[in-house]
Motif scaffolding. Structure first.
Motif, PDB file in Angstrom:
ATOM      1  N   VAL A  68       0.841  -1.196   0.000  1.00  0.00           N
ATOM      2  CA  VAL A  68       0.000   0.000   0.000  1.00  0.00           C
ATOM      3  C   VAL A  68       0.879   1.250   0.000  1.00  0.00           C
ATOM      4  O   VAL A  68       0.655   2.197  -0.771  1.00  0.00           O
ATOM      5  CB  VAL A  68      -0.958   0.007   1.212  1.00  0.00           C
ATOM      6  N   PHE A  69       1.908   1.255   0.844  1.00  0.00           N
ATOM      7  CA  PHE A  69       2.811   2.403   0.884  1.00  0.00           C
ATOM      8  C   PHE A  69       3.603   2.541  -0.417  1.00  0.00           C
ATOM      9  O   PHE A  69       4.034   3.646  -0.771  1.00  0.00           O
ATOM     10  CB  PHE A  69       3.753   2.315   2.084  1.00  0.00           C
ATOM     11  N   ASN A  70       3.790   1.444  -1.135  1.00  0.00           N
ATOM     12  CA  ASN A  70       4.438   1.516  -2.434  1.00  0.00           C
ATOM     13  C   ASN A  70       3.651   2.444  -3.359  1.00  0.00           C
ATOM     14  O   ASN A  70       4.219   3.293  -4.060  1.00  0.00           O
ATOM     15  CB  ASN A  70       4.542   0.121  -3.049  1.00  0.00           C
ATOM     16  N   ASP A  71       2.322   2.300  -3.349  1.00  0.00           N
ATOM     17  CA  ASP A  71       1.477   3.172  -4.166  1.00  0.00           C
ATOM     18  C   ASP A  71       1.424   4.587  -3.620  1.00  0.00           C
ATOM     19  O   ASP A  71       1.318   5.552  -4.383  1.00  0.00           O
ATOM     20  CB  ASP A  71       0.066   2.586  -4.261  1.00  0.00           C
ATOM     21  N   VAL A  72       1.485   4.721  -2.300  1.00  0.00           N
ATOM     22  CA  VAL A  72       1.480   6.059  -1.699  1.00  0.00           C
ATOM     23  C   VAL A  72       2.692   6.855  -2.172  1.00  0.00           C
ATOM     24  O   VAL A  72       2.572   8.009  -2.616  1.00  0.00           O
ATOM     25  CB  VAL A  72       1.464   5.962  -0.159  1.00  0.00           C
ATOM     26  N   PHE A  73       3.869   6.248  -2.110  1.00  0.00           N
ATOM     27  CA  PHE A  73       5.086   6.939  -2.520  1.00  0.00           C
ATOM     28  C   PHE A  73       5.182   7.116  -4.032  1.00  0.00           C
ATOM     29  O   PHE A  73       5.854   8.033  -4.503  1.00  0.00           O
ATOM     30  CB  PHE A  73       6.315   6.186  -1.998  1.00  0.00           C
ATOM     31  N   ASP A  74       4.497   6.240  -4.782  1.00  0.00           N
ATOM     32  CA  ASP A  74       4.567   6.296  -6.249  1.00  0.00           C
ATOM     33  C   ASP A  74       3.410   7.058  -6.878  1.00  0.00           C
ATOM     34  O   ASP A  74       3.271   7.053  -8.100  1.00  0.00           O
ATOM     35  CB  ASP A  74       4.567   4.868  -6.824  1.00  0.00           C
ATOM     36  N   ALA A  75       2.588   7.700  -6.068  1.00  0.00           N
ATOM     37  CA  ALA A  75       1.360   8.311  -6.587  1.00  0.00           C
ATOM     38  C   ALA A  75       1.623   9.294  -7.729  1.00  0.00           C
ATOM     39  O   ALA A  75       0.932   9.274  -8.753  1.00  0.00           O
ATOM     40  CB  ALA A  75       0.597   9.001  -5.459  1.00  0.00           C
ATOM     41  N   ASP A  76       2.628  10.148  -7.582  1.00  0.00           N
ATOM     42  CA  ASP A  76       2.908  11.142  -8.628  1.00  0.00           C
ATOM     43  C   ASP A  76       3.402  10.477  -9.906  1.00  0.00           C
ATOM     44  O   ASP A  76       2.993  10.857 -11.020  1.00  0.00           O
ATOM     45  CB  ASP A  76       3.941  12.161  -8.126  1.00  0.00           C
ATOM     46  N   LEU A  77       4.272   9.491  -9.767  1.00  0.00           N
ATOM     47  CA  LEU A  77       4.772   8.774 -10.938  1.00  0.00           C
ATOM     48  C   LEU A  77       3.652   7.995 -11.619  1.00  0.00           C
ATOM     49  O   LEU A  77       3.564   7.947 -12.854  1.00  0.00           O
ATOM     50  CB  LEU A  77       5.899   7.825 -10.525  1.00  0.00           C
ATOM     51  N   ASP A  78       2.769   7.393 -10.826  1.00  0.00           N
ATOM     52  CA  ASP A  78       1.670   6.609 -11.389  1.00  0.00           C
ATOM     53  C   ASP A  78       0.687   7.474 -12.175  1.00  0.00           C
ATOM     54  O   ASP A  78       0.011   6.976 -13.078  1.00  0.00           O
ATOM     55  CB  ASP A  78       0.921   5.857 -10.277  1.00  0.00           C
ATOM     56  N   ARG A  79       0.596   8.747 -11.834  1.00  0.00           N
ATOM     57  CA  ARG A  79      -0.283   9.633 -12.600  1.00  0.00           C
ATOM     58  C   ARG A  79       0.163   9.738 -14.047  1.00  0.00           C
ATOM     59  O   ARG A  79      -0.639   9.989 -14.941  1.00  0.00           O
ATOM     60  CB  ARG A  79      -0.317  11.025 -11.968  1.00  0.00           C
ATOM     61  N   VAL A  80       1.455   9.495 -14.263  1.00  0.00           N
ATOM     62  CA  VAL A  80       2.015   9.551 -15.622  1.00  0.00           C
ATOM     63  C   VAL A  80       2.051   8.159 -16.255  1.00  0.00           C
ATOM     64  O   VAL A  80       1.609   7.967 -17.387  1.00  0.00           O
ATOM     65  CB  VAL A  80       3.437  10.154 -15.598  1.00  0.00           C
ATOM     66  N   GLU A  81       2.582   7.177 -15.498  1.00  0.00           N
ATOM     67  CA  GLU A  81       2.835   5.855 -16.068  1.00  0.00           C
ATOM     68  C   GLU A  81       1.689   4.876 -15.896  1.00  0.00           C
ATOM     69  O   GLU A  81       1.481   4.000 -16.729  1.00  0.00           O
ATOM     70  CB  GLU A  81       4.110   5.264 -15.455  1.00  0.00           C
ATOM     71  N   ARG A  82       0.941   4.981 -14.784  1.00  0.00           N
ATOM     72  CA  ARG A  82      -0.146   4.043 -14.509  1.00  0.00           C
ATOM     73  C   ARG A  82      -1.366   4.789 -13.946  1.00  0.00           C
ATOM     74  O   ARG A  82      -1.722   4.630 -12.776  1.00  0.00           O
ATOM     75  CB  ARG A  82       0.310   2.965 -13.512  1.00  0.00           C
ATOM     76  N   PRO A  83      -1.975   5.605 -14.777  1.00  0.00           N
ATOM     77  CA  PRO A  83      -3.103   6.421 -14.290  1.00  0.00           C
ATOM     78  C   PRO A  83      -4.313   5.601 -13.854  1.00  0.00           C
ATOM     79  O   PRO A  83      -5.204   6.133 -13.193  1.00  0.00           O
ATOM     80  CB  PRO A  83      -3.439   7.299 -15.505  1.00  0.00           C
ATOM     81  N   GLU A  84      -4.335   4.306 -14.202  1.00  0.00           N
ATOM     82  CA  GLU A  84      -5.464   3.457 -13.810  1.00  0.00           C
ATOM     83  C   GLU A  84      -5.350   2.961 -12.374  1.00  0.00           C
ATOM     84  O   GLU A  84      -6.318   2.421 -11.824  1.00  0.00           O
ATOM     85  CB  GLU A  84      -5.569   2.246 -14.750  1.00  0.00           C
ATOM     86  N   ARG A  85      -4.206   3.148 -11.734  1.00  0.00           N
ATOM     87  CA  ARG A  85      -4.039   2.706 -10.354  1.00  0.00           C
ATOM     88  C   ARG A  85      -4.994   3.481  -9.440  1.00  0.00           C
ATOM     89  O   ARG A  85      -5.428   4.592  -9.769  1.00  0.00           O
ATOM     90  CB  ARG A  85      -2.596   2.905  -9.891  1.00  0.00           C
ATOM     91  N   PRO A  86      -5.362   2.921  -8.280  1.00  0.00           N
ATOM     92  CA  PRO A  86      -6.407   3.526  -7.440  1.00  0.00           C
ATOM     93  C   PRO A  86      -6.173   4.975  -7.036  1.00  0.00           C
ATOM     94  O   PRO A  86      -7.111   5.786  -7.074  1.00  0.00           O
ATOM     95  CB  PRO A  86      -6.423   2.606  -6.217  1.00  0.00           C
TER      96      PRO A  86
END
Length: 303
Positions: A68-86
């Motif tokens: 869960v914390f992996n996604d918390v720390f990666d939230a900004d990057l995921d907005r670019v690379e994996r926008p489908e993440r929660p």
């Protein structure tokens, strides 16, 4: 996507099943299974089963909180690379994910302390290692994979701590998931932009090192080598073909499939050694977690 389901996605349930397999292996290597079988009392009421329950609860909290914390720390990057993440999709907030991760990690440590101080301290170390990886380690090309591997090695030690004296006796077993998960973590670096053949070949070498180490462990007097071999063959069948395809193509999709296969095959690695320590029937019990993980992986992302 409703909010409850979004937070389940953050926990990666299919991966949590693999963490439970680590506990079952450590539990077998500690001698707990033999202790239960040798006790004249009713096996279903043996106190070591309560210990196993607390350790499973602990690993669910530790692994779930870590990812869960992996996604918390990666939230900004995921907005670019994996926008489908929660989190980037808005299905879960960064705050709610932080609260969930904190509760899971804290709950995992508390559950481990119900077993012993040794278990609690190991769980606290695993929680710390998970946070270090999420915040810093994943950005390090060499230390990052070792950091992630250390989390899984600590998880195996947590299973061993079912009998605290087993930890110093069999600590070296934790090196196997360290090497194996380090290989998978290195492979995963190419999930988005494609793989690096040198890194993938290095991971192939680490996989081979794990296989060789299992073959060496078969010489231990407390391990039945005949029980290990069928499980080991199945393990090799699961991990090598996807990795070879990834090395050949270097495509992100093949990289993801190799990572997915490697993560779920960890159950097979655990089942292999568990069968050696506690018998083929116990190996099958651990192996039964594999189809559960596969089914969950169809619904929840593994990588």
């Amino acid at each position: 996507m409703n909010r409850f389901f979004a937070h389940l996605i953050l926990m990666r349930p299919a991966n949590i099943i693999t963490a439970i397999a680590d506990i079952l292996l450590g539990f077998a290597a500690s001698g707990s299974v033999q202790l239960i079988l040798q006790d004249s009392a009713e096996a279903s009421k043996h106190p070591q089963l309560r210990v196993l329950g607390w350790l499973i609860a602990a690993t669910i909290g530790l692994y779930g909180g870590g990812v869960v914390f992996n996604d918390v720390f990666d939230a900004d990057l995921d907005r670019v690379e994996r926008p489908e993440r929660p989190i980037p999709s808005g299905a879960a907030s960064r705050l709610s994910a932080t609260l969930l991760g904190t509760l899971l990690l804290a709950g995992g440590v508390v559950a481990a302390f119900q077993v012993s101080a040794t278990s609690g301290l190991i769980a606290a170390l695993v929680a710390l290692l998970a946070l270090v990886y999420d915040a810093i380690g994943k950005k390090q090309p060499i230390l990052g994979p070792l950091n992630m591997g250390a989390c899984r090695g600590g998880n195996l030690l947590l299973g061993l701590s079912a009998i605290p004296a087993a930890v110093p006796a069999y600590w070296y077993l934790a090196l196997l998931p360290v090497v194996y998960i380090a290989a998978i973590t290195a492979i995963s670096r190419g999930e988005v932009h494609g793989g690096d053949k040198r890194i993938l070949l290095g991971s192939l070498g680490l996989y081979s090192l794990v296989i060789g180490s299992v073959l060496v462990l078969m010489r231990l007097p407390q391990i039945n080598a005949l029980y290990i071999l069928p499980f080991l063959a199945f393990f090799c069948y699961l991990i090598f073909p996807p990795l070879v395809r990834a090395i050949t193509s270097l495509k992100p999709l093949d990289i993801r499939l190799a990572v997915k296969a490697g993560i779920m095959a960890l159950i097979l690695l655990d089942a292999t050694l568990a069968a050696g320590f506690a018998g083929w029937w116990y190996g099958l019990i651990v192996l039964a977690l594999f189809p559960v993980s596969v089914l969950l992986a169809r619904v929840f992302a593994v990588t």
